[in-house]
Scaffold this motif. Structure first.
Motif, PDB file in Angstrom:
ATOM      1  N   PHE A  18       0.808  -1.212   0.000  1.00  0.00           N
ATOM      2  CA  PHE A  18       0.000   0.000   0.000  1.00  0.00           C
ATOM      3  C   PHE A  18       0.846   1.269   0.000  1.00  0.00           C
ATOM      4  O   PHE A  18       0.322   2.359  -0.197  1.00  0.00           O
ATOM      5  CB  PHE A  18      -0.992  -0.034   1.161  1.00  0.00           C
ATOM      6  N   ALA A  23      -0.186   2.559  -5.629  1.00  0.00           N
ATOM      7  CA  ALA A  23      -1.222   2.522  -4.594  1.00  0.00           C
ATOM      8  C   ALA A  23      -1.453   3.910  -4.013  1.00  0.00           C
ATOM      9  O   ALA A  23      -2.602   4.332  -3.829  1.00  0.00           O
ATOM     10  CB  ALA A  23      -0.827   1.544  -3.489  1.00  0.00           C
ATOM     11  N   VAL A  49      -7.696  -4.831   2.687  1.00  0.00           N
ATOM     12  CA  VAL A  49      -8.184  -4.203   1.454  1.00  0.00           C
ATOM     13  C   VAL A  49      -9.538  -3.548   1.724  1.00  0.00           C
ATOM     14  O   VAL A  49      -9.769  -2.382   1.377  1.00  0.00           O
ATOM     15  CB  VAL A  49      -8.271  -5.231   0.301  1.00  0.00           C
ATOM     16  N   ARG A  52      -9.526  -0.383   3.930  1.00  0.00           N
ATOM     17  CA  ARG A  52      -9.104   0.801   3.186  1.00  0.00           C
ATOM     18  C   ARG A  52     -10.154   1.262   2.180  1.00  0.00           C
ATOM     19  O   ARG A  52     -10.002   2.303   1.552  1.00  0.00           O
ATOM     20  CB  ARG A  52      -7.791   0.512   2.455  1.00  0.00           C
ATOM     21  N   TYR A  54     -10.903  -0.354  -0.569  1.00  0.00           N
ATOM     22  CA  TYR A  54     -10.452  -0.742  -1.897  1.00  0.00           C
ATOM     23  C   TYR A  54     -11.206  -1.986  -2.361  1.00  0.00           C
ATOM     24  O   TYR A  54     -11.976  -2.578  -1.613  1.00  0.00           O
ATOM     25  CB  TYR A  54      -8.953  -1.038  -1.885  1.00  0.00           C
ATOM     26  N   CYS A  67      -6.633   0.484  -5.790  1.00  0.00           N
ATOM     27  CA  CYS A  67      -6.345   1.279  -4.593  1.00  0.00           C
ATOM     28  C   CYS A  67      -7.068   2.623  -4.629  1.00  0.00           C
ATOM     29  O   CYS A  67      -6.452   3.696  -4.589  1.00  0.00           O
ATOM     30  CB  CYS A  67      -4.841   1.458  -4.451  1.00  0.00           C
ATOM     31  N   ASN A  68      -8.373   2.536  -4.732  1.00  0.00           N
ATOM     32  CA  ASN A  68      -9.240   3.704  -4.683  1.00  0.00           C
ATOM     33  C   ASN A  68     -10.632   3.218  -4.308  1.00  0.00           C
ATOM     34  O   ASN A  68     -10.860   2.018  -4.188  1.00  0.00           O
ATOM     35  CB  ASN A  68      -9.234   4.460  -6.023  1.00  0.00           C
TER      36      ASN A  68
END
Length: 76
Positions: A18, A23, A49, A52, A54, A67-68
């Motif tokens: 990350f 990322a 994951v 976060r 994601y 990674c959003n």
């Protein structure tokens, strides 16, 4: 990649994923399913994951992490 990841504790290995430039910029990173399961465990990895916000998909021995927080759509 060298065998350095074999010596890293699971937390540090996962944090490096990350911390990768892609990322941090909201892009995509991938790791082998085998490494994920061996080093940190699938459940723990997927929990991080999700924590976060994601998304991740798996195909042909690879886990791809978006990674959003944008929606993921499989096109075909």
């Amino acid at each position: 990649m060298s065998h350095l990841h074999l010596m890293l504790p699971a937390d540090i290995w996962m944090q490096k994923i990350f911390d990768a430039k892609a990322a941090r910029e909201g892009g995509v990173v991938r790791r082998s399913t085998r490494d994920v399961e061996r080093i940190v465990g699938r459940s723990r990895f997927l929990n991080e994951v999700q924590r976060r916000g994601y998304h991740a998909v798996e195909n042909s021995g690879q886990i791809v992490i978006f990674c959003n927080n944008d929606r993921v759509q499989v096109l075909c």
